[in-house]
Design an enzyme around this catalytic site. Structure first.
Site, mmCIF file in Angstrom:
data_model
loop_
_atom_site.group_PDB
_atom_site.id
_atom_site.type_symbol
_atom_site.label_atom_id
_atom_site.label_comp_id
_atom_site.label_asym_id
_atom_site.label_seq_id
_atom_site.Cartn_x
_atom_site.Cartn_y
_atom_site.Cartn_z
ATOM 1 N N GLU A 141 0.688 -1.273 -0.060
ATOM 2 C CA GLU A 141 0.036 0.040 -0.035
ATOM 3 C C GLU A 141 1.014 1.125 0.007
ATOM 4 O OE1 GLU A 141 -3.499 0.044 2.233
ATOM 5 O OE2 GLU A 141 -4.015 -1.898 1.815
HETATM 6 C C1 LIG Z 1 3.095 -9.579 0.985
HETATM 7 C C2 LIG Z 1 2.623 -8.937 -0.173
HETATM 8 C C3 LIG Z 1 1.357 -8.517 -0.223
HETATM 9 C C4 LIG Z 1 0.761 -7.793 -1.255
HETATM 10 N N1 LIG Z 1 -0.819 -7.675 -1.421
HETATM 11 C C5 LIG Z 1 -1.090 -7.105 -2.527
HETATM 12 C C6 LIG Z 1 -2.553 -7.104 -2.934
HETATM 13 O O1 LIG Z 1 -3.433 -7.781 -2.330
HETATM 14 N N2 LIG Z 1 -2.944 -6.663 -3.966
HETATM 15 C C7 LIG Z 1 -1.970 -5.823 -4.910
HETATM 16 O O2 LIG Z 1 -2.483 -5.630 -5.944
HETATM 17 N N3 LIG Z 1 -0.722 -5.774 -4.625
HETATM 18 C C8 LIG Z 1 -0.247 -6.453 -3.653
HETATM 19 N N4 LIG Z 1 1.212 -6.348 -3.139
HETATM 20 C C9 LIG Z 1 1.930 -5.555 -3.972
HETATM 21 C C10 LIG Z 1 2.435 -4.427 -3.165
HETATM 22 O O3 LIG Z 1 1.742 -3.320 -3.288
HETATM 23 C C11 LIG Z 1 3.946 -3.946 -4.141
HETATM 24 O O4 LIG Z 1 4.849 -4.895 -3.851
HETATM 25 C C12 LIG Z 1 4.514 -2.469 -3.838
HETATM 26 O O5 LIG Z 1 3.540 -1.616 -4.370
HETATM 27 C C13 LIG Z 1 5.790 -2.378 -4.234
HETATM 28 O O6 LIG Z 1 6.004 -2.752 -5.659
HETATM 29 P P1 LIG Z 1 7.174 -3.755 -5.884
HETATM 30 O O7 LIG Z 1 7.084 -4.697 -4.895
HETATM 31 O O8 LIG Z 1 7.154 -3.833 -7.250
HETATM 32 O O9 LIG Z 1 8.494 -2.800 -5.732
HETATM 33 P P2 LIG Z 1 9.098 -1.512 -6.398
HETATM 34 O O10 LIG Z 1 8.172 -0.897 -7.409
HETATM 35 O O11 LIG Z 1 10.227 -2.136 -7.609
HETATM 36 O O12 LIG Z 1 9.603 -0.486 -5.540
HETATM 37 C C14 LIG Z 1 11.183 -1.224 -5.012
HETATM 38 C C15 LIG Z 1 11.600 0.076 -3.999
HETATM 39 O O13 LIG Z 1 11.832 1.163 -4.978
HETATM 40 C C16 LIG Z 1 10.962 2.247 -4.141
HETATM 41 N N5 LIG Z 1 10.253 3.062 -5.096
HETATM 42 C C17 LIG Z 1 9.772 2.673 -6.320
HETATM 43 N N6 LIG Z 1 9.450 3.893 -7.058
HETATM 44 C C18 LIG Z 1 9.867 4.959 -6.595
HETATM 45 C C19 LIG Z 1 9.826 6.277 -6.904
HETATM 46 N N7 LIG Z 1 9.429 6.779 -7.602
HETATM 47 N N8 LIG Z 1 10.641 7.189 -5.900
HETATM 48 C C20 LIG Z 1 11.237 6.612 -4.731
HETATM 49 N N9 LIG Z 1 11.297 5.298 -4.377
HETATM 50 C C21 LIG Z 1 10.507 4.384 -5.343
HETATM 51 C C22 LIG Z 1 9.832 1.729 -3.337
HETATM 52 O O14 LIG Z 1 9.700 2.382 -2.332
HETATM 53 C C23 LIG Z 1 10.860 0.365 -2.864
HETATM 54 O O15 LIG Z 1 11.253 0.630 -1.809
HETATM 55 C C24 LIG Z 1 1.359 -7.200 -1.834
HETATM 56 C C25 LIG Z 1 2.930 -7.402 -1.803
HETATM 57 C C26 LIG Z 1 3.470 -7.997 -0.848
HETATM 58 C C27 LIG Z 1 4.825 -8.220 -0.681
#
Ligand SMILES: Cc1cc2nc3c(=O)[nH]c(=O)nc-3n(C[C@H](O)[C@H](O)[C@H](O)COP(=O)(O)OP(=O)(O)OC[C@H]3O[C@@H](n4cnc5c(N)ncnc54)[C@H](O)[C@@H]3O)c2cc1C
Length: 838
Positions: free
Chosen positions: A499
């Protein structure tokens, strides 16, 4: 000399006018009097007086007469502003404009109205909510342990799933008229907090249907038919929902999801209907593997213009039964060894009828706005509550453990420092959690405050749990039923990531959205710049610009004057606890300095500020710390100003102010325009940086509160689940703590007797403390009852410090035996089981 005096008086008067945000007329009149006085008393050379008079006559009408001002000043600024305004996509605009502004607006105003915050009634639980918390929630916790779900079932046991569904846990936020429990946000938060003190798996399982997802979206945007069909089923657990937004190529940047749905005609239940042919590839979806109802976000495209004249219609949210042909679910991820259901889902060219879109056809393309507007509940309630729950568990158990573990030993100061941080952090986290829930209960959807709550409470939860892990040492590392902290340690990063991952939220959202939404004029200027009607744009921009300039001048004057006077003269409501008055004054000073620095940053960096994420993050930290501090002050008042709680409040406040000062320093040290940075530092900290870290003496008082039973400790850790089971590790610590405290005076007697050689302290090899206790009893140093107290404490302590060990296969065979559920409903861990149960 007279020139210098005149200049000094003029400067003082102008700062005073700015400080009180005087009207344009007052400014003009003061300038006229100053020039008149200079002329009458020949204070300045005649040519200079004349020049000033000419400038005054030329400028004053322009600034005072709106039509002139617009023509000669604001319209020109408007056209430059339009050129430099960074381009904003529809999705960005919807994200920024979503939700409401609440106390964050006051914090950004530079002059927070503390009375408004103090007068806000905190939500309390209804009798029904309290009963649910005391009975159903406790019962659910008693049914399962994290170790069992993780190692025996790799899922919740079937009877636990059924209990959750049967007792309305999945419909806490669904209104009563649709069969839900209709709980307040605060009640929801209390439930999540308590569950999180016991089992992350249960907490996440219950959290998701009550957060951003089908239930919330339907309640706000569903058609009446969709609500009547789905909400009662969701509330009773007949449907198990999930919400799928994240795609492998779009995580944080969720607005760029490539999943698509093409508007077309197709066949559904034997009829030709308008619908969407949807293709998606989602991952990380919580409850996805076992869901019966898939909430899906995708981008709708209308190449044949069946809906209107746009091809790219925008992000759309639909509800798809997972039994629908083409929906793929069932595989699982393993999120840090936690076994709540989480996994991928995918589908290719799956036709869905239009009435599966949430809100029906009119809501095609409106999905992003829906998601942004509903984000507040999940982000502001569930994750802050789970973070606070984990921290409460850590504080309660680690505090007791530290005392018990140190029996017969000298307390270690380093541990005390970690304990202090745990207590101070938790005080602030709990306060922010409750205040944010209260805001939601008042009908607010505070986009910025919920982002702050999510980011900082989960971040502090990580710190608290890490500190706890350091204190308990190997006991926290070796997993097993008696490890009370290892699971929380592993699962905390989940809350950090979901989130809105914390780094992104800190770098882009808090200040990025806060500066636009909470600033009294910036959004108005942006809206005026986008207004197509020239006359309306000119009038609106002029009003916003003049307001903004006066606001900036006021912030400058107030920041400088409060810096010079140490904010001692800032007015504070008379009804606050006297010992907290200075905090209100100091926070007001920081609020003003933030408003000033934000304006200078936006004014000088413009759109480039968006790319300067580290500056933006630090400005956001100041806003966040102001919010957390306000919450702590509010909590102190709301809980009845207990003087015993003061060390917690004082430590949290000093820590927050020191951190806020560092954040200011981080902005000033890295401000791109170095000349401006020097000037800004003189304005913000004219007498240097006043705040220091909380003292060790104060820290000692905080740590002491954590290691012995007291009303303060109970208030701080209120909601922690204390099991009826005597083998529950937290209960064992509570018992050992009470026994240790009871035995301490007896141990002191034994130590004194040893010192005065009343008894011989030499023990035979292998003899334990028990022998020493017996010797003291026999010598009449202690009574038999006192000896028992020590022995009970020894035994209780031994149970606490015990670490689990397993057979060579790490207990796998024993666990398979334990898996035979006493009340099996269906095969566990399978999607079939859940559908059958439904
Ligand atoms: C256990 C778990 C449950 C989840 N449940 C759901 C669910 O029910 N439904 C759903 O749709 N999703 C779900 N998610 C997905 C979750 O919302 C995403 O993991 C999250 O949005 C981050 O995306 P990512 O993991 O691809 O990380 P990335 O987008 O690759 O980000 C990696 C890092 O880069 C940072 N970052 C990225 N862009 C920027 C920027 N522009 N500026 C600064 N920092 C940045 C982020 O803060 C993070 O630290 C879940 C994830 C997990 C791990």
């Amino acid at each position: 000399m007279t020139i210098a005096l005149w200049l000094l008086v003029s400067l003082a008067l102008f700062i005073a006018l700015a400080y009180v945000n005087a009207s344009g007329i007052a400014w003009a009149a003061t300038a006229a009097v100053l020039i008149g006085a200079a002329w009458a008393a020949s204070l300045l050379p005649p040519w200079l007086t004349l020049a000033l008079a000419v400038v005054f006559v030329l400028i004053a009408p322009v600034l005072l007469v709106p039509s002139l001002r617009r023509k000669l000043v604001s319209d020109g600024v408007l056209s430059v502003f339009r050129k430099i305004l960074p381009p904003m996509s529809q999705t960005e605009r919807e994200a920024i404009e979503a939700g409401t502004v609440w106390w964050d607006g006051e914090l950004f105003s530079g002059k927070p109205d503390w009375q408004k915050l103090l007068a806000t009634p905190m939500t309390t639980l209804t009798a029904e909510e309290q009963s649910f918390l005391d009975h159903e929630v406790v019962e659910l916790c008693e049914m399962v342990t994290d170790f069992e779900t993780t190692n025996v079932y790799r899922d919740l046991p079937p009877r636990v799933w059924q209990y959750i569904k049967d007792n309305g846990f999945l419909g806490m936020s669904i209104p009563k008229e649709y069969g839900g429990l209709g709980f307040s946000a605060y009640a929801h938060s209390q439930v999540m907090t308590r569950l999180s003190t016991h089992s992350g798996t249960i907490a996440v399982t219950v959290m998701v249907p009550n957060s951003l997802g089908p239930g919330e979206l339907l309640a706000h945007y569903g058609t009446e038919e969709q609500k009547r069909h789905y909400l009662p089923r969701l509330a009773r657990g007949l449907e198990l929902p999930c919400f799928a937004l994240t795609n492998p190529t779009a995580g944080s940047d969720a607005a760029s999801i490539p999943d698509y749905g093409i508007v077309c005609w197709g066949e559904h239940e034997g009829k030709r209907v308008l619908g969407l042919r949807v293709t998606w590839d989602k991952r990380y979806i919580t409850l996805g593997p076992v869901a019966t109802l898939l909430g899906l976000a995708f981008r709708a495209s209308d190449p044949d213009r069946l809906l209107g004249d746009k091809e790219d219609v925008g992000i759309t949210c639909a509800l798809i039964p997972t039994t629908h042909p083409g929906v793929e679910i069932g595989r699982r991820h393993m999120p840090l060894n936690a076994v709540f259901q989480n996994g991928p889902t995918w589908g290719r060219d799956v036709f869905i009828p239009m009435d599966w879109v949430i809100g029906g056809q009119p809501m095609v393309g409106r999905g992003w706005r829906m998601l942004m507007e509903c984000l507040a509940a999940g982000r502001g309630i569930s994750l802050p509550s789970s973070g606070t729950g984990m921290a409460k568990l850590a504080v309660r158990a680690t505090g007791g453990y530290a005392r018990v573990r140190n029996q017969f030993k000298t307390p270690i100061e380093g541990i005390e420092e970690a304990l202090t941080r745990m207590g101070g952090n938790l005080y602030m986290m709990d306060a922010a959690r409750a205040l944010t829930a209260t805001a939601v209960d008042q009908g607010e959807k505070p986009a910025v405050l919920t982002a702050i709550a999510k980011l900082h409470i989960t971040e502090r939860a990580r710190q608290v749990v890490n500190d706890g892990m350091d204190i308990v040492g190997g006991k926290g590392i070796c997993m097993g039923p008696s490890n009370f902290l290892g699971a929380a340690y592993m699962q905390v990063p989940v809350a950090i990531t979901v989130e809105g991952a914390n780094i992104l939220t800190r770098s882009l959202i808090v200040f990025g959205q806060g500066a636009i939404r909470c600033h009294p004029y910036v959004l108005k200027e942006m809206q005026a710049a986008r207004e197509p009607d020239r006359a309306r744009a000119s009038a609106a921009f002029d009003a916003a610009l003049t307001g903004h300039l006066r606001f900036a001048l006021t912030s400058f004057a107030r920041t400088f004057v409060m810096g010079l006077t140490g904010s001692h003269f800032v007015r504070v409501p008379a009804n606050v606890a006297p010992r907290t008055r200075r905090y209100y004054q100091q926070l007001t000073r920081f609020s003003s300095a933030l408003a000033f620095l934000a304006d200078v940053s936006m004014g000088t960096l413009g759109g480039a500020l968006k790319r300067k994420e580290k500056l933006s993050a630090r400005l956001g930290d100041i806003l966040s710390l102001l919010y957390l501090s306000s919450a702590a002050l509010k909590q102190f008042e709301a809980q009845g100003r207990h003087s015993a709680d003061e060390p917690l409040l004082h430590w949290a406040m000093w820590d927050a102010m020191f951190k806020a000062q560092n954040a200011f320093e981080g902005v000033l040290s890295n401000f791109p325009n170095r000349f401006l940075a020097v000037v800004l530092r003189r304005i913000v900290f004219p007498l240097g940086r006043p705040y220091v870290v909380p003292s060790d003496a104060l820290g000692h008082q905080v740590a002491k509160l954590l290691i012995e039973p007291s009303a303060t400790r109970d208030r701080l850790t209120a909601g922690v689940f204390l099991s009826r089971s005597p083998v529950n590790p937290v209960v064992q610590i509570e018992r050992a703590l009470a026994a240790t405290i009871a035995s301490e005076p007896v141990e002191a007697k034994i130590r004194a007797a040893l010192k005065h050689r009343q008894i011989d302290g030499r023990l035979a090899p292998g003899a334990g403390v028990e022998a020493l206790v017996a010797r003291a009893r026999d010598a009449g140093v202690i009574t038999a009852a006192e000896a028992d107290l020590v022995l009970v404490a020894r035994e209780a302590t031994a149970a606490v410090i015990r670490v689990d060990d397993f057979a060579q296969d790490l207990g796998a065979s024993e666990m398979n035996v334990a898996r035979v559920d006493p009340t099996p409903l269906a095969a566990p861990s399978s999607q079939v089981a859940h559908k059958a149960a439904a």
